[in-house]
Scaffold this motif. Structure first.
Motif, PDB file in Angstrom:
ATOM      1  N   LEU A  10       0.818  -1.503  -0.091  1.00  0.00           N
ATOM      2  CA  LEU A  10      -0.367  -0.308   0.209  1.00  0.00           C
ATOM      3  C   LEU A  10       1.048   1.560  -0.115  1.00  0.00           C
ATOM      4  CD1 LEU A  10      -2.737   0.972   0.187  1.00  0.00           C
ATOM      5  CD2 LEU A  10      -2.584   1.496   2.508  1.00  0.00           C
ATOM      6  N   GLU A  11       1.755   1.521   1.093  1.00  0.00           N
ATOM      7  CA  GLU A  11       2.806   2.377   0.823  1.00  0.00           C
ATOM      8  C   GLU A  11       3.492   2.201  -0.314  1.00  0.00           C
ATOM      9  OE1 GLU A  11       4.830   4.863   3.942  1.00  0.00           O
ATOM     10  OE2 GLU A  11       3.594   3.374   5.356  1.00  0.00           O
ATOM     11  N   LYS A  12       3.421   1.540  -1.543  1.00  0.00           N
ATOM     12  CA  LYS A  12       3.966   1.514  -2.606  1.00  0.00           C
ATOM     13  C   LYS A  12       3.667   1.804  -3.270  1.00  0.00           C
ATOM     14  CE  LYS A  12       5.240  -1.760  -5.003  1.00  0.00           C
ATOM     15  NZ  LYS A  12       5.460  -2.914  -6.210  1.00  0.00           N
ATOM     16  N   GLU A  13       2.320   1.725  -3.363  1.00  0.00           N
ATOM     17  CA  GLU A  13       1.268   2.209  -3.871  1.00  0.00           C
ATOM     18  C   GLU A  13       1.224   3.660  -4.368  1.00  0.00           C
ATOM     19  OE1 GLU A  13      -0.801  -1.934  -4.527  1.00  0.00           O
ATOM     20  OE2 GLU A  13      -2.245  -0.424  -3.870  1.00  0.00           O
ATOM     21  N   PHE A  14       0.983   4.369  -2.689  1.00  0.00           N
ATOM     22  CA  PHE A  14       1.067   5.841  -2.226  1.00  0.00           C
ATOM     23  C   PHE A  14       2.271   7.008  -2.853  1.00  0.00           C
ATOM     24  CE2 PHE A  14      -2.707   5.643   1.100  1.00  0.00           C
ATOM     25  CZ  PHE A  14      -3.611   4.430   0.345  1.00  0.00           C
ATOM     26  N   PHE A  17     -24.219   5.735 -13.793  1.00  0.00           N
ATOM     27  CA  PHE A  17     -24.666   4.990 -12.806  1.00  0.00           C
ATOM     28  C   PHE A  17     -23.626   3.666 -13.006  1.00  0.00           C
ATOM     29  CE2 PHE A  17     -28.550   7.393 -13.122  1.00  0.00           C
ATOM     30  CZ  PHE A  17     -28.167   7.884 -11.581  1.00  0.00           C
ATOM     31  N   ASP A  18     -22.716   3.380 -13.753  1.00  0.00           N
ATOM     32  CA  ASP A  18     -22.167   1.695 -14.170  1.00  0.00           C
ATOM     33  C   ASP A  18     -20.219   2.745 -14.749  1.00  0.00           C
ATOM     34  OD1 ASP A  18     -21.757  -0.664 -14.589  1.00  0.00           O
ATOM     35  OD2 ASP A  18     -22.597  -0.567 -16.858  1.00  0.00           O
ATOM     36  N   LEU A  19     -20.113   2.784 -12.703  1.00  0.00           N
ATOM     37  CA  LEU A  19     -18.447   3.151 -13.207  1.00  0.00           C
ATOM     38  C   LEU A  19     -17.805   2.088 -12.692  1.00  0.00           C
ATOM     39  CD1 LEU A  19     -18.633   7.016 -10.472  1.00  0.00           C
ATOM     40  CD2 LEU A  19     -18.976   6.028 -13.190  1.00  0.00           C
ATOM     41  N   ASN A  20     -16.655   2.113 -14.254  1.00  0.00           N
ATOM     42  CA  ASN A  20     -15.737   1.140 -14.128  1.00  0.00           C
ATOM     43  C   ASN A  20     -14.830   1.248 -12.692  1.00  0.00           C
ATOM     44  OD1 ASN A  20     -16.130  -0.250 -16.496  1.00  0.00           O
ATOM     45  ND2 ASN A  20     -15.527   1.681 -17.753  1.00  0.00           N
ATOM     46  N   ARG A  21     -14.664   0.491 -11.831  1.00  0.00           N
ATOM     47  CA  ARG A  21     -13.200   0.602 -10.650  1.00  0.00           C
ATOM     48  C   ARG A  21     -12.523  -0.725 -11.114  1.00  0.00           C
ATOM     49  NH1 ARG A  21     -15.094  -0.133  -4.795  1.00  0.00           N
ATOM     50  NH2 ARG A  21     -16.301  -2.210  -5.915  1.00  0.00           N
ATOM     51  N   VAL A  22     -11.305  -1.074 -10.813  1.00  0.00           N
ATOM     52  CA  VAL A  22     -10.104  -1.876 -11.308  1.00  0.00           C
ATOM     53  C   VAL A  22      -8.840  -2.281  -9.978  1.00  0.00           C
ATOM     54  CG1 VAL A  22      -7.475  -1.964 -12.864  1.00  0.00           C
ATOM     55  CG2 VAL A  22      -9.139  -0.552 -13.541  1.00  0.00           C
ATOM     56  N   ALA A  23      -9.343  -3.866  -9.418  1.00  0.00           N
ATOM     57  CA  ALA A  23      -8.856  -4.110  -8.149  1.00  0.00           C
ATOM     58  C   ALA A  23      -7.706  -3.921  -8.212  1.00  0.00           C
ATOM     59  CB  ALA A  23      -9.027  -5.547  -8.261  1.00  0.00           C
ATOM     60  N   LEU A  24      -6.377  -3.782  -6.852  1.00  0.00           N
ATOM     61  CA  LEU A  24      -5.719  -3.889  -6.645  1.00  0.00           C
ATOM     62  C   LEU A  24      -6.056  -5.068  -5.575  1.00  0.00           C
ATOM     63  CD1 LEU A  24      -4.525  -0.214  -7.081  1.00  0.00           C
ATOM     64  CD2 LEU A  24      -4.105  -1.104  -8.045  1.00  0.00           C
ATOM     65  N   VAL A  25      -4.640  -5.638  -6.059  1.00  0.00           N
ATOM     66  CA  VAL A  25      -4.576  -6.758  -4.789  1.00  0.00           C
ATOM     67  C   VAL A  25      -3.125  -7.563  -4.593  1.00  0.00           C
ATOM     68  CG1 VAL A  25      -5.408  -8.965  -4.441  1.00  0.00           C
ATOM     69  CG2 VAL A  25      -6.951  -7.420  -3.582  1.00  0.00           C
ATOM     70  N   GLY A  26      -2.445  -8.095  -3.816  1.00  0.00           N
ATOM     71  CA  GLY A  26      -1.367  -8.754  -4.280  1.00  0.00           C
ATOM     72  C   GLY A  26      -0.543  -7.401  -3.904  1.00  0.00           C
ATOM     73  N   THR A  58       0.986  -5.585  -7.076  1.00  0.00           N
ATOM     74  CA  THR A  58       0.719  -4.629  -8.647  1.00  0.00           C
ATOM     75  C   THR A  58       1.492  -3.812  -8.692  1.00  0.00           C
ATOM     76  OG1 THR A  58      -1.660  -4.632  -6.866  1.00  0.00           O
ATOM     77  CG2 THR A  58      -1.935  -3.069  -8.793  1.00  0.00           C
ATOM     78  N   ASN A  59       1.111  -4.259 -10.405  1.00  0.00           N
ATOM     79  CA  ASN A  59       1.868  -3.583 -11.314  1.00  0.00           C
ATOM     80  C   ASN A  59       1.128  -2.328 -11.988  1.00  0.00           C
ATOM     81  OD1 ASN A  59       2.898  -2.287 -13.788  1.00  0.00           O
ATOM     82  ND2 ASN A  59       4.132  -4.266 -14.520  1.00  0.00           N
ATOM     83  N   LEU A  60       1.172  -1.094 -10.828  1.00  0.00           N
ATOM     84  CA  LEU A  60       0.293  -0.191 -11.169  1.00  0.00           C
ATOM     85  C   LEU A  60       0.495   0.602 -12.828  1.00  0.00           C
ATOM     86  CD1 LEU A  60       0.632   2.047  -7.888  1.00  0.00           C
ATOM     87  CD2 LEU A  60      -1.229   0.578  -8.696  1.00  0.00           C
ATOM     88  N   LYS A  61       1.523   0.371 -13.510  1.00  0.00           N
ATOM     89  CA  LYS A  61       1.960   1.343 -14.373  1.00  0.00           C
ATOM     90  C   LYS A  61       1.058   0.354 -15.325  1.00  0.00           C
ATOM     91  CE  LYS A  61       6.877   2.658 -14.694  1.00  0.00           C
ATOM     92  NZ  LYS A  61       8.265   2.281 -14.792  1.00  0.00           N
TER      93      LYS A  61
END
Length: 313
Positions: free
Chosen positions: A41-45, A211-220, A222-225
């Motif tokens: 989480l800190e790495k992503e932030f 009423f259909d906003l996409n969300r991308v999962a971040l788990v484990g 993650t390659n943010l790029k």
């Protein structure tokens, strides 16, 4: 003139695309499939901070969309589903350290009945000082299995319980398990949420369905790029509309930008195949048995610029 034509042809790529990410648990090694370590989480932030991203709430993105305004490319929102206790005990301090807001979607029954792995109403109230509190159903049921009346009553119980305990009117809703269809969506819209979010890869631009906003999962790990490459392909799905009664996908028909000549089709368990586009219409005859209870059909130009359709058995 040549550059003007190129700009027109590529317009579906050039729209500003904000990203909404979804988390579940934090620093919880007992549930690896939905866990994000605190180190990750800190790495992503740090990545978002060093690359000049602006972190906002989901409702801030939705408000831009409602107003018909361009949504900046560097906007990202962090949503957290279910209100697991590990968010409050482990992750909230990191959000506060970076001064990053969030949108917490509350699984109401779990909090109301004091399930041990979930935040209390008092903890949610405390968290509301640093982010937005939104809505994630009452009993976390598979809504596509319920009647319209059951969906409405389940949501009303949750809504009333939420407001009574928090004195907050929730602005947003997200589907349990990310499962929905047009019927479910129309029932949930009756509650006048500003926005409804799904859990499909993609982004949010000024043409997105609020009423259909996409969300991308971040788990484990993650390659943010890679995650940030996802863009929403503007598309109108003509077929399929819902899970076929015989369990076979026989027709995919989608309207896209007329400048697109080649695309790719994804079907769960079958993978990707190249397809042709004629005058902005994808029209493919198939005979594919759907092998899962939750099947994803997607159209893309490059694997990342994508439009999804969920077919729930």
């Amino acid at each position: 003139m040549k550059y003007f034509l190129l700009l027109c042809l590529c317009s579906f790529y050039l729209q500003a695309n904000a990203h909404i990410f979804v988390y579940h648990r934090f620093g919880d090694n007992k549930h690896q499939s939905t866990n994000t370590t605190l180190k990750e989480l800190e790495k992503e932030f740090e990545y978002f901070k060093s690359n000049n991203y602006k972190v906002v709430t989901v409702s801030q993105i939705a408000q831009k969309l409602k107003n018909g305004e361009e949504i900046p490319d560097n906007w990202v929102a962090f949503s957290i589903d279910d209100a697991y206790k590990s968010f409050y005990t482990n992750a909230l301090k990191i959000f506060k350290k970076y001064n990053y807001p969030f949108t917490l979607f509350v699984y109401v029954e779990a909090t109301q009945k004091k399930y041990p792995d979930f935040m209390t109403w008092e903890q949610i109230k405390d968290a509301s000082l640093y982010g937005e509190i939104a809505f994630h159903s009452y009993g976390h049921k598979h809504l596509t299995k319920l009647t319209n009346e059951e969906i409405f009553e389940e949501t009303k119980i949750a809504y009333d319980t939420f407001v009574r305990n928090l004195n907050i009117t929730p602005m947003g809703y997200t589907y349990p398990y990310g499962e929905y269809d047009e019927r479910v969506k129309e029932v949930i819209k009756k509650f006048d949420f500003l926005y409804i979010a799904n859990q499909n890869n993609g982004s949010v631009n000024k043409n997105s369905d609020i009423f259909d906003l996409n969300r991308v999962a971040l788990v484990g790990n993650t390659n943010l790029k890679e995650k940030l490459k996802y863009k929403t392909l503007d598309a109108i799905w003509i077929e399929p509309k819902e899970y076929p009664k015989d369990g076979k996908l026989k027709h995919v028909k989608v309207q896209v930008d007329s400048s697109i000549k080649n695309a790719k089709l994804f079907i769960s368990t079958y993978g990707w195949q190249d397809i042709k586009v004629k005058n902005g219409i994808i029209d493919i005859k198939l005979d594919k048995k759907l092998n899962l209870n939750r099947n994803r059909v997607a159209i893309s130009t490059d694997y990342y610029t994508i439009s999804n359709k969920l077919l729930i058995k």
